[in-house]
Design an enzyme around this catalytic site. Structure first.
Site, PDB file in Angstrom:
ATOM      1  N   ARG A   1      46.471  34.673  24.271  1.00  0.00           N
ATOM      2  CA  ARG A   1      46.393  33.323  23.861  1.00  0.00           C
ATOM      3  C   ARG A   1      46.799  33.203  22.085  1.00  0.00           C
ATOM      4  NH1 ARG A   1      43.442  28.993  25.324  1.00  0.00           N
ATOM      5  NH2 ARG A   1      44.481  29.109  27.271  1.00  0.00           N
TER       6      ARG A   1
ATOM      7  N   GLU B   1      52.523  29.181  29.153  1.00  0.00           N
ATOM      8  CA  GLU B   1      51.760  27.756  29.468  1.00  0.00           C
ATOM      9  C   GLU B   1      51.577  27.397  27.943  1.00  0.00           C
ATOM     10  OE1 GLU B   1      47.621  26.749  31.365  1.00  0.00           O
ATOM     11  OE2 GLU B   1      49.023  27.977  32.260  1.00  0.00           O
TER      12      GLU B   1
ATOM     13  N   LYS C   1      51.529  23.268  32.220  1.00  0.00           N
ATOM     14  CA  LYS C   1      52.507  24.137  32.746  1.00  0.00           C
ATOM     15  C   LYS C   1      53.825  23.850  32.599  1.00  0.00           C
ATOM     16  CE  LYS C   1      49.309  26.463  35.745  1.00  0.00           C
ATOM     17  NZ  LYS C   1      48.179  26.204  35.298  1.00  0.00           N
TER      18      LYS C   1
ATOM     19  N   ARG D   1      43.995  38.663  26.835  1.00  0.00           N
ATOM     20  CA  ARG D   1      43.191  38.708  27.926  1.00  0.00           C
ATOM     21  C   ARG D   1      43.693  39.550  29.158  1.00  0.00           C
ATOM     22  NH1 ARG D   1      44.018  32.263  27.978  1.00  0.00           N
ATOM     23  NH2 ARG D   1      45.889  33.110  27.563  1.00  0.00           N
TER      24      ARG D   1
ATOM     25  N   ASP E   1      50.232  30.545  25.669  1.00  0.00           N
ATOM     26  CA  ASP E   1      49.929  31.600  26.607  1.00  0.00           C
ATOM     27  C   ASP E   1      51.173  32.372  26.535  1.00  0.00           C
ATOM     28  OD1 ASP E   1      47.409  30.809  26.839  1.00  0.00           O
ATOM     29  OD2 ASP E   1      47.677  30.212  29.111  1.00  0.00           O
TER      30      ASP E   1
ATOM     31  N   LYS F   1      52.368  29.665  41.615  1.00  0.00           N
ATOM     32  CA  LYS F   1      50.991  28.938  41.075  1.00  0.00           C
ATOM     33  C   LYS F   1      50.937  27.398  41.198  1.00  0.00           C
ATOM     34  CE  LYS F   1      52.291  30.348  36.675  1.00  0.00           C
ATOM     35  NZ  LYS F   1      52.037  30.585  35.284  1.00  0.00           N
TER      36      LYS F   1
ATOM     37  N   ASN G   1      48.904  25.038  26.335  1.00  0.00           N
ATOM     38  CA  ASN G   1      47.440  24.419  26.497  1.00  0.00           C
ATOM     39  C   ASN G   1      47.308  23.265  25.552  1.00  0.00           C
ATOM     40  OD1 ASN G   1      45.686  26.028  28.496  1.00  0.00           O
ATOM     41  ND2 ASN G   1      47.353  27.389  27.293  1.00  0.00           N
TER      42      ASN G   1
ATOM     43  N   ARG H   1      45.476  38.695  37.562  1.00  0.00           N
ATOM     44  CA  ARG H   1      45.220  37.442  36.415  1.00  0.00           C
ATOM     45  C   ARG H   1      44.477  37.990  35.229  1.00  0.00           C
ATOM     46  NH1 ARG H   1      42.123  33.594  40.238  1.00  0.00           N
ATOM     47  NH2 ARG H   1      41.217  35.729  40.556  1.00  0.00           N
TER      48      ARG H   1
END
Length: 319
Positions: free
Chosen positions: A209, A280, A124, A224, A272, A159, A282, A232
């Protein structure tokens, strides 16, 4: 090549969607030999090299999807590539595992993603290096700072920094309902740092993603999409995964960040993106290989193994 995957127990893999499984399957298809262990199997004795209790496996293509051919204790440096694919959370044990893997790297192991890079890019916090791509974001322990941020932006997301799969994500609207309680829950009354971001309404179109492999962008993302009243989009939170061509903005973000992080030792990253905003980066075990491949026909596992083979060959040439 002999490839070692450091991952969660093979017995818990959901192979119909698991990205590590798809990597293994493609590697075996090319004739590479596959082995697996868990971080708990890593051992480093003073005066010796890092080794592990390792299962040499063959993928069977049947319901019992793998067969253990042998269980051996072997130095990690004996493998042509070591792929760190342990799922988050990035807790103390994950942190210690990166140190053992880094020692193995000093001994000659080729580890992907590079252990120091895993530590240096919290998933993050890593976005803060690229403010031109993020929506207004605050990282703080202070409840007063959170209240000021909410007063400025009205509709916000809060978050935890160590969450995964959408865990612990809250939305607070203009009425500020439960802002104090949510902040206390996430910052543990000022003891824990949290992240606050301006809400991006394009989440209704999906949390995309975007994969970058060896510094190159996969041409399709997996959007997503939140379902029902859920805010979410994470698949683990019930989001619907829809593959789609990446947008020009997705490409701009990925082509700026991807080569930079690749040069730091991150062979695979997952960005993301919501709307036009990076949310984000990852690096631990990015997923969505199978969903994108199945829906578009673009072979993401093949692209990954291509990049892995190239990285190992390049490293061998340098040595």
């Amino acid at each position: 090549m002999n490839i070692l995957f450091v991952a969660d127990p093979l017995e818990v893999f959901q192979i119909y969607k698991d990205t590590t499984f798809s990597m293994m399957r493609e590697a075996q298809r090319r004739g590479h030999r596959i082995a697996a262990c868990e971080p708990r199997h890593l051992t480093w004795r003073s005066g010796e090299v890092v080794h592990a209790v390792i299962r040499q496996v063959t993928l069977t293509g049947t319901e019992d999807w793998f067969r253990v051919d042998a269980t051996v204790t072997r130095p990690l440096k004996d493998y042509d590539a070591v792929i760190m694919r342990k799922d988050p959370p990035f807790d103390d044990e994950y942190f210690y595992a990166t140190h053992l893997l880094e020692q193995a790297q000093r001994e000659g192991a080729r580890v992907f993603n590079r252990p120091a890079a895993l530590r240096d890019h919290p998933e993050k916090l890593a976005i803060m290096e690229f403010p031109q791509f993020v929506s207004p974001t605050l990282v703080t322990r202070s409840a007063d700072e959170v209240r000021r941020f909410h007063a400025e932006h009205a509709d916000i997301i809060l978050k935890p920094l160590d969450g995964m799969g959408g865990m612990g994500i809250f939305r607070v609207g203009p009425d500020g309902m439960n802002l104090g309680s949510i902040t206390e829950t996430l910052n543990h009354h000022g003891a824990t740092t949290l992240m606050v971001q301006r809400f991006v309404p394009e989440i209704s179109q999906g949390d995309k993603r975007v994969l970058v492999i060896g510094g190159k962008v996969v041409p399709f993302s997996l959007a997503r999409i939140p379902q029902g009243s859920e805010v979410r989009g994470n698949l683990a939170a019930g989001g619907l995964g829809v593959a789609q061509p990446i947008t020009e903005r997705d490409r701009e973000i990925a082509e700026t960040i991807g080569p930079l992080l690749s040069a730091r030792g991150l062979l695979l990253i997952g960005l993301d993106v919501i709307g036009d905003c990076l949310t984000e980066i990852n690096v631990t075990s990015p997923t969505c290989f199978q969903e994108i491949t199945q829906q578009t026909g673009f072979d993401v596992p093949a692209m990954f193994v291509d990049a892995l083979e190239h990285a190992v060959e390049e490293d061998t040439t340098v040595l």
